[in-house]
Design a protein around this motif. Structure first.
Motif, mmCIF file in Angstrom:
data_model
loop_
_atom_site.group_PDB
_atom_site.id
_atom_site.type_symbol
_atom_site.label_atom_id
_atom_site.label_comp_id
_atom_site.label_asym_id
_atom_site.label_seq_id
_atom_site.Cartn_x
_atom_site.Cartn_y
_atom_site.Cartn_z
ATOM 1 N N TRP A 107 160.108 35.875 90.686
ATOM 2 C CA TRP A 107 158.954 36.174 91.091
ATOM 3 C C TRP A 107 158.222 35.408 92.066
ATOM 4 C CZ3 TRP A 107 155.376 40.206 90.086
ATOM 5 C CH2 TRP A 107 154.146 40.033 90.674
ATOM 6 N N ALA A 108 158.575 33.955 91.776
ATOM 7 C CA ALA A 108 158.091 32.724 92.848
ATOM 8 C C ALA A 108 159.001 32.941 94.172
ATOM 9 C CB ALA A 108 158.492 31.391 92.409
ATOM 10 N N THR A 109 160.294 33.135 94.204
ATOM 11 C CA THR A 109 160.932 33.373 95.366
ATOM 12 C C THR A 109 160.427 34.517 96.128
ATOM 13 O OG1 THR A 109 162.914 32.391 94.308
ATOM 14 C CG2 THR A 109 163.193 33.662 96.303
ATOM 15 N N GLY A 110 160.243 35.742 95.516
ATOM 16 C CA GLY A 110 159.567 36.926 96.006
ATOM 17 C C GLY A 110 158.293 36.871 96.708
ATOM 18 N N THR A 111 157.285 36.005 96.176
ATOM 19 C CA THR A 111 156.266 35.677 96.768
ATOM 20 C C THR A 111 156.400 34.710 98.085
ATOM 21 O OG1 THR A 111 154.988 35.641 94.721
ATOM 22 C CG2 THR A 111 154.191 34.514 96.412
#
Length: 246
Positions: A107-111
């Motif tokens: 999720w953090a990488t996608g953000t």
């Protein structure tokens, strides 16, 4: 618009909605709801680490220290689950923890990726592209596993489905895209502050789930570390002067 920009936008949707949400949802079969939301509370820490990698800017010592403390807190959150069948199913404990850690990281990488491509899109077009890409990725495993169909679908089921489509999907994803475009990725990810608190309360009151005191302590450590990261001053490069100061 370059095809690479569209591909990165689609990838951000897959990382957040297929991988991040998907792993957390799949973990629900083997872990209590309060445990899941507490473990996912590290998303802001993962976001800061991902941003440092993508921008090739090493965090300050203060941020590095806060990251270390935060992941120590994550260890306190997940540790009781290894020894309690009420928190984690024993046969799937290790795999479930890995899925939750992976869910927060993806999720953090996608953000972080979305932050870089968002200016090239309108909010509706970005949300539509992300959702379409995530849906296509999730369709494969769903068909392979064989999703069961309910015997009866009544008004309550349709109302729940409509709520998830409108509020849990279209509105929430569009709102998150606006926040990511407006603020830094680390600030946008602080929605994870609210999830553990609400999840723990609902898990305790509605589902009567037991929460280990060590996990609560770990959650407090995580939130403290995230707060330290967000208030830490960012490194800035002083403007270069071509001549001597007046």
């Amino acid at each position: 618009m370059p095809g690479r920009t569209r591909a990165l936008a689609a990838l951000s949707g897959v990382l957040m909605w297929a991988a991040g949400n998907g792993l957390a949802t799949y973990s629900a079969a083997y872990a209590s709801s309060s445990f899941i939301v507490m473990a996912m509370g590290t998303i802001p820490l993962w976001t800061v680490a991902t941003e440092a990698v993508l921008t090739r800017t090493p965090p300050s010592r203060r941020v590095l220290g806060a990251l270390g403390v935060g992941f120590l807190g994550l260890g306190l959150v997940v540790a009781p689950g290894l020894f309690s069948a009420d928190i984690l199913e024993p046969d799937h404990a290790a795999v479930t923890i890995l899925m939750l850690v992976g869910g927060g990281a993806t999720w953090a990488t996608g953000t972080a990726i979305q932050k870089r491509v968002a200016p090239a899109f309108t909010i509706p077009s970005l949300a539509a592209l992300q959702f379409t890409a995530a849906a296509l990725v999730l369709a494969g495993p769903a068909l392979a596993v064989g999703v069961p169909r309910p015997d009866h679908v009544g008004a309550a089921q349709w109302a729940a489905f409509g709520y998830l489509v409108v509020f849990g999907s279209a509105i929430s994803l569009s709102a998150y895209a606006v926040v990511v475009r407006t603020f830094s990725a680390s600030v946008a990810s602080t929605f994870a502050y609210v999830n553990p608190v609400v999840g723990v309360l609902l898990g305790t009151v509605v589902l009567r789930e037991d929460i280990a005191p060590v996990s609560i302590l770990g959650l407090l450590v995580v939130l403290t570390a995230v707060g330290a990261v967000l208030v830490a001053p960012t490194r800035a490069t002083r403007p270069r002067q071509d001549g001597p100061p007046p």
